[in-house]
Design a protein around this motif. Sequence first.
Motif, PDB file in Angstrom:
ATOM      1  N   UNK A  12       0.811  -1.214   0.000  1.00 58.88           N
ATOM      2  CA  UNK A  12       0.000   0.000   0.000  1.00 58.88           C
ATOM      3  C   UNK A  12       0.848   1.270   0.000  1.00 58.88           C
ATOM      4  N   UNK A  13       2.071   1.160   0.469  1.00 52.95           N
ATOM      5  CA  UNK A  13       2.971   2.325   0.509  1.00 52.95           C
ATOM      6  C   UNK A  13       3.993   2.322  -0.626  1.00 52.95           C
ATOM      7  N   UNK A  14       4.163   1.187  -1.298  1.00 51.85           N
ATOM      8  CA  UNK A  14       5.150   1.054  -2.368  1.00 51.85           C
ATOM      9  C   UNK A  14       4.809   1.989  -3.531  1.00 51.85           C
ATOM     10  N   UNK A  15       5.825   2.663  -4.062  1.00 49.83           N
ATOM     11  CA  UNK A  15       5.636   3.571  -5.192  1.00 49.83           C
ATOM     12  C   UNK A  15       6.097   2.933  -6.504  1.00 49.83           C
ATOM     13  N   UNK A  16       6.407   1.651  -6.471  1.00 46.75           N
ATOM     14  CA  UNK A  16       6.817   0.847  -7.631  1.00 46.75           C
ATOM     15  C   UNK A  16       7.917   1.497  -8.472  1.00 46.75           C
ATOM     16  N   UNK A  17       8.913   2.051  -7.799  1.00 49.09           N
ATOM     17  CA  UNK A  17      10.006   2.732  -8.493  1.00 49.09           C
ATOM     18  C   UNK A  17      11.048   1.755  -9.053  1.00 49.09           C
ATOM     19  N   UNK A  18      11.143   0.565  -8.465  1.00 49.75           N
ATOM     20  CA  UNK A  18      12.097  -0.432  -8.940  1.00 49.75           C
ATOM     21  C   UNK A  18      13.474  -0.357  -8.329  1.00 49.75           C
ATOM     22  N   UNK A  19      13.709   0.567  -7.409  1.00 44.91           N
ATOM     23  CA  UNK A  19      15.033   0.685  -6.788  1.00 44.91           C
ATOM     24  C   UNK A  19      15.425  -0.609  -6.080  1.00 44.91           C
ATOM     25  N   UNK A  20      14.467  -1.242  -5.438  1.00 43.02           N
ATOM     26  CA  UNK A  20      14.732  -2.485  -4.707  1.00 43.02           C
ATOM     27  C   UNK A  20      15.119  -3.618  -5.654  1.00 43.02           C
ATOM     28  N   UNK A  21      14.472  -3.678  -6.815  1.00 44.36           N
ATOM     29  CA  UNK A  21      14.745  -4.760  -7.760  1.00 44.36           C
ATOM     30  C   UNK A  21      16.167  -4.658  -8.300  1.00 44.36           C
ATOM     31  N   UNK A  22      16.638  -3.447  -8.486  1.00 46.26           N
ATOM     32  CA  UNK A  22      18.001  -3.244  -8.989  1.00 46.26           C
ATOM     33  C   UNK A  22      19.050  -3.586  -7.941  1.00 46.26           C
ATOM     34  N   UNK A  23      18.713  -3.430  -6.681  1.00 45.65           N
ATOM     35  CA  UNK A  23      19.667  -3.629  -5.595  1.00 45.65           C
ATOM     36  C   UNK A  23      19.754  -5.081  -5.126  1.00 45.65           C
ATOM     37  N   UNK A  24      18.719  -5.868  -5.346  1.00 41.80           N
ATOM     38  CA  UNK A  24      18.656  -7.242  -4.836  1.00 41.80           C
ATOM     39  C   UNK A  24      19.705  -8.142  -5.492  1.00 41.80           C
ATOM     40  N   UNK A  25      20.606  -8.737  -4.691  1.00 42.98           N
ATOM     41  CA  UNK A  25      21.655  -9.590  -5.265  1.00 42.98           C
ATOM     42  C   UNK A  25      21.130 -10.962  -5.696  1.00 42.98           C
ATOM     43  N   UNK A  26      19.921 -11.323  -5.299  1.00 43.65           N
ATOM     44  CA  UNK A  26      19.366 -12.647  -5.618  1.00 43.65           C
ATOM     45  C   UNK A  26      18.186 -12.583  -6.585  1.00 43.65           C
ATOM     46  N   UNK A  27      17.882 -11.401  -7.109  1.00 41.86           N
ATOM     47  CA  UNK A  27      16.757 -11.231  -8.023  1.00 41.86           C
ATOM     48  C   UNK A  27      15.470 -11.775  -7.402  1.00 41.86           C
ATOM     49  N   UNK A  28      15.302 -11.504  -6.099  1.00 43.61           N
ATOM     50  CA  UNK A  28      14.168 -12.041  -5.344  1.00 43.61           C
ATOM     51  C   UNK A  28      12.996 -11.078  -5.227  1.00 43.61           C
ATOM     52  N   UNK A  29      13.136  -9.896  -5.786  1.00 43.89           N
ATOM     53  CA  UNK A  29      12.067  -8.901  -5.650  1.00 43.89           C
ATOM     54  C   UNK A  29      11.723  -8.335  -7.031  1.00 43.89           C
ATOM     55  N   UNK A  30      10.425  -8.224  -7.286  1.00 47.89           N
ATOM     56  CA  UNK A  30       9.938  -7.774  -8.587  1.00 47.89           C
ATOM     57  C   UNK A  30       8.779  -6.810  -8.384  1.00 47.89           C
ATOM     58  N   UNK A  31       8.560  -5.976  -9.374  1.00 42.77           N
ATOM     59  CA  UNK A  31       7.403  -5.086  -9.341  1.00 42.77           C
ATOM     60  C   UNK A  31       6.239  -5.828  -9.993  1.00 42.77           C
ATOM     61  N   UNK A  32       5.201  -6.075  -9.217  1.00 39.73           N
ATOM     62  CA  UNK A  32       4.042  -6.830  -9.670  1.00 39.73           C
ATOM     63  C   UNK A  32       3.084  -5.945 -10.458  1.00 39.73           C
ATOM     64  N   UNK A  33       2.915  -6.266 -11.721  1.00 37.06           N
ATOM     65  CA  UNK A  33       1.987  -5.556 -12.619  1.00 37.06           C
ATOM     66  C   UNK A  33       2.123  -4.040 -12.566  1.00 37.06           C
ATOM     67  N   UNK A  34       3.330  -3.569 -12.319  1.00 38.15           N
ATOM     68  CA  UNK A  34       3.580  -2.137 -12.288  1.00 38.15           C
ATOM     69  C   UNK A  34       3.017  -1.429 -11.079  1.00 38.15           C
ATOM     70  N   UNK A  35       2.553  -2.207 -10.076  1.00 34.43           N
ATOM     71  CA  UNK A  35       1.854  -1.610  -8.941  1.00 34.43           C
ATOM     72  C   UNK A  35       2.634  -1.594  -7.634  1.00 34.43           C
TER      73      UNK A  35
END
Length: 68
Positions: A12-35
């Motif tokens: 509910x607070x996520x702004x779906x910027x993708x910063x987390x996905x770029x930083x994850x060393x295990x590719x364990x986080x993704x932006x779901x449907x752009x939301x």
Amino acid sequence: MPSKRYAQPDRHRCVSCGACTKECPRDAIHIYRGCYALVDEAACIGCKKCAKVCPADCIAILPREVSA
């Protein structure tokens, strides 16, 4: 052996910027449907890198439940 922690974004607070996905060393986080960010708990190692770069400060690092 899995790590003792995992990342849990607040969708509910996520702004779906993708910063987390770029930083994850295990590719364990993704932006779901752009939301919002979604974490694959099995792949997450709880390193906290995603939480540190999140501009919305919406990623908590939680302890894994230990199965008996």
